[in-house]
Design an enzyme around this catalytic site. Structure first.
Site, PDB file in Angstrom:
ATOM      1  N   LYS A   1     -11.724  -8.132   4.894  1.00  0.00           N
ATOM      2  CA  LYS A   1     -10.428  -8.680   5.297  1.00  0.00           C
ATOM      3  C   LYS A   1      -9.846  -7.725   6.324  1.00  0.00           C
ATOM      4  CE  LYS A   1      -6.522  -8.625   2.701  1.00  0.00           C
ATOM      5  NZ  LYS A   1      -5.516  -9.108   1.731  1.00  0.00           N
TER       6      LYS A   1
ATOM      7  N   ASN B   1      16.270  -6.490  -9.223  1.00  0.00           N
ATOM      8  CA  ASN B   1      15.790  -6.169  -7.880  1.00  0.00           C
ATOM      9  C   ASN B   1      16.798  -5.258  -7.199  1.00  0.00           C
ATOM     10  OD1 ASN B   1      13.756  -6.487  -5.881  1.00  0.00           O
ATOM     11  ND2 ASN B   1      15.172  -7.721  -4.684  1.00  0.00           N
TER      12      ASN B   1
ATOM     13  N   MET C   1       2.065  -3.881  -9.422  1.00  0.00           N
ATOM     14  CA  MET C   1       1.355  -4.546  -8.331  1.00  0.00           C
ATOM     15  C   MET C   1       1.809  -4.110  -6.939  1.00  0.00           C
ATOM     16  SD  MET C   1      -0.628  -6.225 -10.238  1.00  0.00           S
ATOM     17  CE  MET C   1      -1.528  -7.026  -8.938  1.00  0.00           C
TER      18      MET C   1
ATOM     19  N   LYS D   1       3.603   5.390  -2.138  1.00  0.00           N
ATOM     20  CA  LYS D   1       4.412   4.382  -2.825  1.00  0.00           C
ATOM     21  C   LYS D   1       4.433   4.670  -4.326  1.00  0.00           C
ATOM     22  CE  LYS D   1       3.948   0.207   0.006  1.00  0.00           C
ATOM     23  NZ  LYS D   1       3.353  -1.135  -0.017  1.00  0.00           N
TER      24      LYS D   1
END
Ligand code: NAD
Length: 321
Positions: free
Chosen positions: A67, A160, A219, A226
Protein backbone atom coordinates in the site's frame (compact mmCIF):
# COMPACT_ATOMS: atom_id res chain seq x y z
CA UNK A 1 -3.87 -5.79 -14.81
CA UNK A 2 -7.09 -4.74 -13.12
CA UNK A 3 -8.00 -1.35 -11.70
CA UNK A 4 -10.66 -1.11 -9.01
CA UNK A 5 -11.58 2.56 -8.54
CA UNK A 6 -12.13 4.02 -5.08
CA UNK A 7 -15.77 4.82 -5.97
CA UNK A 8 -16.56 1.10 -6.37
CA UNK A 9 -15.17 -0.11 -3.02
CA UNK A 10 -18.24 0.69 -0.89
CA UNK A 11 -20.42 -1.53 -3.07
CA UNK A 12 -17.99 -4.44 -3.01
CA UNK A 13 -16.65 -5.20 0.44
CA UNK A 14 -18.81 -5.83 3.50
CA UNK A 15 -17.70 -5.49 7.12
CA UNK A 16 -18.03 -9.27 7.46
CA UNK A 17 -15.72 -9.86 4.47
CA UNK A 18 -13.15 -7.40 5.87
CA UNK A 19 -13.35 -9.12 9.28
CA UNK A 20 -12.75 -12.57 7.75
CA UNK A 21 -9.82 -11.34 5.61
CA UNK A 22 -8.12 -9.63 8.55
CA UNK A 23 -8.71 -12.54 10.94
CA UNK A 24 -7.19 -14.95 8.39
CA UNK A 25 -4.14 -12.81 7.76
CA UNK A 26 -3.46 -12.35 11.51
CA UNK A 27 -3.62 -16.15 11.82
CA UNK A 28 -1.23 -16.61 8.88
CA UNK A 29 1.23 -14.10 10.40
CA UNK A 30 1.29 -15.93 13.74
CA UNK A 31 1.79 -19.24 11.94
CA UNK A 32 4.86 -17.79 10.19
CA UNK A 33 3.15 -18.01 6.78
CA UNK A 34 2.79 -14.26 6.10
CA UNK A 35 5.40 -11.53 6.50
CA UNK A 36 5.20 -7.77 6.60
CA UNK A 37 8.14 -5.96 5.03
CA UNK A 38 9.81 -3.04 6.82
CA UNK A 39 7.65 0.08 6.68
CA UNK A 40 8.89 3.18 4.84
CA UNK A 41 7.40 6.49 5.98
CA UNK A 42 9.05 9.79 5.04
CA UNK A 43 8.30 13.50 5.24
CA UNK A 44 8.60 14.50 1.58
CA UNK A 45 9.28 18.19 2.25
CA UNK A 46 6.25 19.24 0.19
CA UNK A 47 2.74 20.12 1.43
CA UNK A 48 3.88 18.96 4.88
CA UNK A 49 3.05 15.43 3.66
CA UNK A 50 4.10 12.07 5.06
CA UNK A 51 4.39 9.39 2.38
CA UNK A 52 5.42 5.74 2.49
CA UNK A 53 4.85 2.06 1.77
CA UNK A 54 3.56 -0.90 3.75
CA UNK A 55 4.05 -4.22 1.98
CA UNK A 56 4.27 -7.93 2.51
CA UNK A 57 3.56 -11.43 1.27
CA UNK A 58 0.91 -13.82 2.55
CA UNK A 59 1.89 -17.33 1.44
CA UNK A 60 -1.41 -18.80 2.57
CA UNK A 61 -3.68 -16.17 1.01
CA UNK A 62 -1.35 -15.60 -1.98
CA UNK A 63 -1.37 -11.78 -1.67
CA UNK A 64 1.88 -10.00 -2.58
CA UNK A 65 2.12 -6.25 -2.83
CA UNK A 66 2.10 -2.94 -1.05
CA UNK A 67 0.00 0.00 0.00
CA UNK A 68 1.48 3.36 -1.00
CA UNK A 69 0.21 6.57 0.47
CA UNK A 70 0.21 8.72 3.55
CA UNK A 71 -1.08 11.92 5.06
CA UNK A 72 -1.55 15.27 3.32
CA UNK A 73 -2.71 17.65 6.08
CA UNK A 74 -3.84 20.44 3.69
CA UNK A 75 -6.00 18.30 1.41
CA UNK A 76 -9.38 18.93 3.01
CA UNK A 77 -9.01 22.69 3.42
CA UNK A 78 -7.27 23.39 0.10
CA UNK A 79 -8.80 20.80 -2.21
CA UNK A 80 -11.83 19.19 -0.57
CA UNK A 81 -10.03 15.82 -0.53
CA UNK A 82 -9.56 13.61 2.54
CA UNK A 83 -6.17 13.99 4.21
CA UNK A 84 -5.27 10.27 4.31
CA UNK A 85 -4.66 9.01 0.75
CA UNK A 86 -3.61 5.51 -0.26
CA UNK A 87 -3.57 3.04 -3.15
CA UNK A 88 -2.96 -0.73 -2.99
CA UNK A 89 -0.88 -2.56 -5.62
CA UNK A 90 -1.05 -6.36 -5.92
CA UNK A 91 1.46 -8.54 -7.80
CA UNK A 92 1.44 -12.15 -9.02
CA UNK A 93 3.67 -14.07 -6.57
CA UNK A 94 4.55 -16.59 -9.32
CA UNK A 95 5.77 -14.07 -11.90
CA UNK A 96 6.11 -10.62 -10.32
CA UNK A 97 3.65 -9.20 -12.86
CA UNK A 98 1.24 -6.52 -11.57
CA UNK A 99 -2.24 -7.91 -10.93
CA UNK A 100 -4.25 -4.98 -9.66
CA UNK A 101 -4.33 -1.38 -8.48
CA UNK A 102 -7.06 -0.70 -5.93
CA UNK A 103 -8.30 2.54 -4.31
CA UNK A 104 -7.17 2.22 -0.70
CA UNK A 105 -8.94 4.96 1.26
CA UNK A 106 -12.16 3.21 2.27
CA UNK A 107 -10.26 -0.10 2.46
CA UNK A 108 -7.98 1.41 5.13
CA UNK A 109 -10.95 2.38 7.28
CA UNK A 110 -12.58 -1.05 6.83
CA UNK A 111 -9.44 -3.06 7.56
CA UNK A 112 -8.63 -0.93 10.63
CA UNK A 113 -12.14 -1.37 11.98
CA UNK A 114 -11.90 -5.10 11.24
CA UNK A 115 -8.72 -5.36 13.33
CA UNK A 116 -10.29 -3.95 16.49
CA UNK A 117 -13.39 -6.07 15.83
CA UNK A 118 -11.28 -9.22 15.61
CA UNK A 119 -9.73 -8.28 18.96
CA UNK A 120 -13.16 -7.65 20.53
CA UNK A 121 -14.45 -10.97 19.19
CA UNK A 122 -11.49 -12.94 20.56
CA UNK A 123 -10.64 -11.04 23.77
CA UNK A 124 -13.58 -9.15 25.27
CA UNK A 125 -15.89 -10.72 27.82
CA UNK A 126 -18.87 -12.42 26.15
CA UNK A 127 -21.21 -10.46 28.47
CA UNK A 128 -19.84 -7.03 27.43
CA UNK A 129 -22.76 -4.56 27.26
CA UNK A 130 -21.27 -1.01 27.33
CA UNK A 131 -18.79 0.22 24.73
CA UNK A 132 -16.74 3.37 25.28
CA UNK A 133 -15.18 5.43 22.50
CA UNK A 134 -12.18 7.74 22.89
CA UNK A 135 -12.10 9.64 19.60
CA UNK A 136 -14.83 10.77 17.24
CA UNK A 137 -13.11 11.42 13.90
CA UNK A 138 -13.29 9.68 10.52
CA UNK A 139 -12.00 6.28 11.71
CA UNK A 140 -14.03 6.29 14.93
CA UNK A 141 -17.31 5.90 13.03
CA UNK A 142 -16.02 2.81 11.19
CA UNK A 143 -14.57 1.40 14.40
CA UNK A 144 -17.83 1.74 16.31
CA UNK A 145 -20.05 0.41 13.49
CA UNK A 146 -17.96 -2.77 13.20
CA UNK A 147 -17.50 -3.22 16.98
CA UNK A 148 -21.25 -3.11 17.62
CA UNK A 149 -21.58 -6.33 15.61
CA UNK A 150 -19.24 -8.28 17.91
CA UNK A 151 -21.21 -8.31 21.19
CA UNK A 152 -24.78 -7.57 22.36
CA UNK A 153 -23.99 -3.98 23.30
CA UNK A 154 -26.76 -2.01 25.00
CA UNK A 155 -25.15 1.43 25.32
CA UNK A 156 -22.42 3.59 23.76
CA UNK A 157 -20.49 6.17 25.78
CA UNK A 158 -17.88 8.50 24.32
CA UNK A 159 -15.27 11.13 25.08
CA UNK A 160 -13.37 13.30 22.62
CA UNK A 161 -10.88 16.13 23.10
CA UNK A 162 -12.96 18.07 20.57
CA UNK A 163 -16.54 17.56 21.87
CA UNK A 164 -18.07 19.13 18.74
CA UNK A 165 -17.10 15.93 16.89
CA UNK A 166 -19.06 13.61 19.22
CA UNK A 167 -22.23 13.70 17.04
CA UNK A 168 -20.25 11.61 14.50
CA UNK A 169 -20.29 8.60 16.82
CA UNK A 170 -23.66 9.47 18.37
CA UNK A 171 -25.17 9.01 14.89
CA UNK A 172 -23.60 5.53 14.56
CA UNK A 173 -25.04 4.53 17.95
CA UNK A 174 -28.48 5.88 17.10
CA UNK A 175 -28.47 4.17 13.69
CA UNK A 176 -27.98 0.93 15.65
CA UNK A 177 -30.88 1.88 18.00
CA UNK A 178 -28.54 2.26 20.96
CA UNK A 179 -28.46 5.12 23.48
CA UNK A 180 -25.39 7.38 23.38
CA UNK A 181 -23.96 9.36 26.27
CA UNK A 182 -21.09 11.89 26.16
CA UNK A 183 -19.00 11.28 29.29
CA UNK A 184 -15.93 12.47 31.19
CA UNK A 185 -12.84 10.26 31.00
CA UNK A 186 -13.42 8.99 34.55
CA UNK A 187 -16.84 7.64 33.50
CA UNK A 188 -15.26 5.26 30.98
CA UNK A 189 -14.90 2.80 33.86
CA UNK A 190 -18.53 1.92 33.04
CA UNK A 191 -17.38 0.43 29.71
CA UNK A 192 -16.69 -3.27 29.13
CA UNK A 193 -14.92 -2.50 25.85
CA UNK A 194 -13.03 0.74 25.05
CA UNK A 195 -11.71 1.76 21.63
CA UNK A 196 -9.15 4.57 21.42
CA UNK A 197 -8.82 6.09 17.95
CA UNK A 198 -7.29 9.56 18.11
CA UNK A 199 -4.21 11.40 16.80
CA UNK A 200 -2.94 12.01 20.33
CA UNK A 201 0.75 12.40 21.22
CA UNK A 202 0.18 12.00 24.97
CA UNK A 203 -1.70 9.60 27.24
CA UNK A 204 -5.47 10.17 27.51
CA UNK A 205 -6.76 6.91 28.98
CA UNK A 206 -5.27 6.32 32.42
CA UNK A 207 -5.26 3.32 34.78
CA UNK A 208 -8.00 4.96 36.92
CA UNK A 209 -10.36 5.24 33.93
CA UNK A 210 -10.55 1.48 33.28
CA UNK A 211 -12.46 -1.15 35.27
CA UNK A 212 -11.23 -4.73 35.79
CA UNK A 213 -12.34 -7.06 33.00
CA UNK A 214 -12.31 -4.38 30.28
CA UNK A 215 -11.02 -5.02 26.79
CA UNK A 216 -9.23 -2.01 25.26
CA UNK A 217 -8.50 -1.72 21.54
CA UNK A 218 -5.84 0.97 21.04
CA UNK A 219 -6.07 1.89 17.36
CA UNK A 220 -4.78 5.45 16.96
CA UNK A 221 -1.08 4.98 17.69
CA UNK A 222 0.62 4.00 14.44
CA UNK A 223 3.71 6.24 14.48
CA UNK A 224 6.69 6.86 16.72
CA UNK A 225 5.78 9.45 19.36
CA UNK A 226 2.01 8.98 19.29
CA UNK A 227 0.34 7.77 22.51
CA UNK A 228 -3.24 7.32 23.75
CA UNK A 229 -2.87 5.17 26.87
CA UNK A 230 -0.84 5.52 30.07
CA UNK A 231 2.16 3.16 29.93
CA UNK A 232 1.21 1.81 33.38
CA UNK A 233 -2.07 0.55 31.89
CA UNK A 234 -0.17 -1.74 29.53
CA UNK A 235 1.85 -3.05 32.46
CA UNK A 236 -1.46 -3.92 34.20
CA UNK A 237 -2.94 -5.64 31.15
CA UNK A 238 -2.48 -8.73 29.04
CA UNK A 239 -1.20 -7.08 25.85
CA UNK A 240 -1.94 -8.38 22.33
CA UNK A 241 -1.05 -6.90 18.97
CA UNK A 242 -1.17 -7.45 15.22
CA UNK A 243 2.64 -7.54 14.94
CA UNK A 244 5.09 -7.37 17.84
CA UNK A 245 7.84 -5.53 15.89
CA UNK A 246 5.44 -2.67 15.05
CA UNK A 247 3.79 -2.67 18.47
CA UNK A 248 7.02 -2.00 20.33
CA UNK A 249 8.43 0.51 17.81
CA UNK A 250 5.49 2.54 16.43
CA UNK A 251 2.49 1.20 18.37
CA UNK A 252 1.05 1.89 21.80
CA UNK A 253 3.55 -0.48 23.47
CA UNK A 254 6.52 1.69 22.36
CA UNK A 255 6.25 3.84 25.53
CA UNK A 256 5.69 1.03 28.05
CA UNK A 257 8.59 -0.96 26.58
CA UNK A 258 10.92 2.07 26.42
CA UNK A 259 10.21 2.95 30.06
CA UNK A 260 10.74 -0.65 31.19
CA UNK A 261 7.13 -1.00 32.40
CA UNK A 262 6.50 -3.81 29.88
CA UNK A 263 8.87 -6.48 28.53
CA UNK A 264 8.77 -6.67 24.73
CA UNK A 265 8.38 -10.45 24.92
CA UNK A 266 5.21 -10.02 26.98
CA UNK A 267 3.39 -8.70 23.88
CA UNK A 268 1.39 -11.49 22.20
CA UNK A 269 0.38 -11.72 18.54
CA UNK A 270 -3.41 -11.98 18.35
CA UNK A 271 -3.01 -14.54 15.57
CA UNK A 272 -1.83 -16.99 18.22
CA UNK A 273 -5.21 -16.69 19.93
CA UNK A 274 -7.02 -17.13 16.59
CA UNK A 275 -4.88 -20.22 15.88
CA UNK A 276 -5.57 -21.67 19.34
CA UNK A 277 -1.90 -21.38 20.37
CA UNK A 278 -2.66 -18.91 23.17
CA UNK A 279 -5.74 -18.97 25.45
CA UNK A 280 -6.32 -15.19 25.22
CA UNK A 281 -8.36 -13.78 28.12
CA UNK A 282 -8.00 -16.06 31.13
CA UNK A 283 -10.34 -14.45 33.67
CA UNK A 284 -13.34 -12.11 33.81
CA UNK A 285 -11.31 -9.59 35.88
CA UNK A 286 -8.32 -9.35 33.61
CA UNK A 287 -7.79 -6.27 31.43
CA UNK A 288 -6.93 -7.23 27.86
CA UNK A 289 -5.40 -4.63 25.53
CA UNK A 290 -5.02 -4.91 21.76
CA UNK A 291 -2.38 -2.66 20.22
CA UNK A 292 -3.59 -2.32 16.62
CA UNK A 293 -0.72 -0.74 14.72
CA UNK A 294 -1.99 -1.47 11.19
CA UNK A 295 0.04 -3.85 9.03
CA UNK A 296 0.37 -3.89 5.24
CA UNK A 297 -0.87 -7.47 5.03
CA UNK A 298 -4.27 -6.31 6.30
CA UNK A 299 -4.52 -3.99 3.28
CA UNK A 300 -3.41 -6.68 0.85
CA UNK A 301 -5.85 -9.25 2.24
CA UNK A 302 -8.85 -6.93 1.96
CA UNK A 303 -7.73 -5.59 -1.45
CA UNK A 304 -7.35 -9.13 -2.85
CA UNK A 305 -10.92 -9.89 -1.80
CA UNK A 306 -12.11 -6.67 -3.46
CA UNK A 307 -10.40 -7.52 -6.76
CA UNK A 308 -12.13 -10.92 -6.94
CA UNK A 309 -15.51 -9.35 -6.19
CA UNK A 310 -14.95 -6.48 -8.66
CA UNK A 311 -14.11 -8.89 -11.49
CA UNK A 312 -17.13 -11.03 -10.59
CA UNK A 313 -19.46 -7.99 -10.62
CA UNK A 314 -17.95 -6.54 -13.81
CA UNK A 315 -16.76 -3.27 -12.23
CA UNK A 316 -12.99 -3.90 -12.45
CA UNK A 317 -11.29 -2.11 -15.38
CA UNK A 318 -8.74 -4.14 -17.39
CA UNK A 319 -5.65 -2.30 -18.67
CA UNK A 320 -2.43 -3.38 -20.41
CA UNK A 321 0.84 -2.50 -18.73
P1 NAD B 1 -9.41 12.35 12.24
O1 NAD B 1 -8.55 13.53 11.94
O2 NAD B 1 -10.68 12.19 11.48
O3 NAD B 1 -9.80 12.34 13.80
C1 NAD B 1 -8.80 12.56 14.77
C2 NAD B 1 -9.32 12.23 16.14
O4 NAD B 1 -8.26 12.46 17.08
C3 NAD B 1 -10.48 13.10 16.59
O5 NAD B 1 -11.25 12.37 17.51
C4 NAD B 1 -9.76 14.25 17.30
O6 NAD B 1 -10.58 14.93 18.21
C5 NAD B 1 -8.66 13.50 17.99
N1 NAD B 1 -7.47 14.31 18.28
C6 NAD B 1 -6.76 15.07 17.41
N2 NAD B 1 -5.70 15.59 18.02
C7 NAD B 1 -5.73 15.15 19.31
C8 NAD B 1 -4.91 15.34 20.44
N3 NAD B 1 -3.81 16.09 20.37
N4 NAD B 1 -5.25 14.73 21.59
C9 NAD B 1 -6.37 13.95 21.67
N5 NAD B 1 -7.18 13.72 20.63
C10 NAD B 1 -6.86 14.32 19.46
O7 NAD B 1 -8.45 11.11 12.08
P2 NAD B 1 -8.86 9.58 11.82
O8 NAD B 1 -8.80 9.33 10.36
O9 NAD B 1 -10.08 9.28 12.58
O10 NAD B 1 -7.60 8.83 12.45
C11 NAD B 1 -7.45 8.74 13.85
C12 NAD B 1 -6.11 8.11 14.17
O11 NAD B 1 -6.08 6.77 13.73
C13 NAD B 1 -4.91 8.78 13.51
O12 NAD B 1 -3.89 8.92 14.47
C14 NAD B 1 -4.50 7.81 12.43
O13 NAD B 1 -3.13 7.90 12.11
C15 NAD B 1 -4.83 6.50 13.11
N6 NAD B 1 -5.01 5.35 12.21
C16 NAD B 1 -4.56 4.14 12.64
C17 NAD B 1 -4.69 3.03 11.84
C18 NAD B 1 -4.23 1.68 12.32
O14 NAD B 1 -4.23 0.72 11.53
N7 NAD B 1 -3.91 1.52 13.56
C19 NAD B 1 -5.27 3.15 10.57
C20 NAD B 1 -5.74 4.38 10.17
C21 NAD B 1 -5.61 5.48 11.00
Amino acid sequence: MWIVPEREIAGLVSREAAFDAVEQVFAAMAAGRANNFPVVREAIGHENALYGFKGGFDQLGGALGLKAGGYWPNNLEKRGLINHQSTVFLFDPDTGRPVAMVGGNLLTALRTAAASSVSIQHLSRPDARVIGMVGAGHQATFQLRAALEQRSFEKVIGWNRHPEMLPNIQKVAEDADLPFEAVELGDLSEADVIITITSSFGPILMVDHVAPGTHIACMGTDTKGKQEVEARLLANSLVFTDEVAQSISIGEAQHAVASGALASDAVIEIGRVINGDHPGRQSADEITLFDGTGVGLQDLAVAAKVVDLAIEKGVAIKVDI
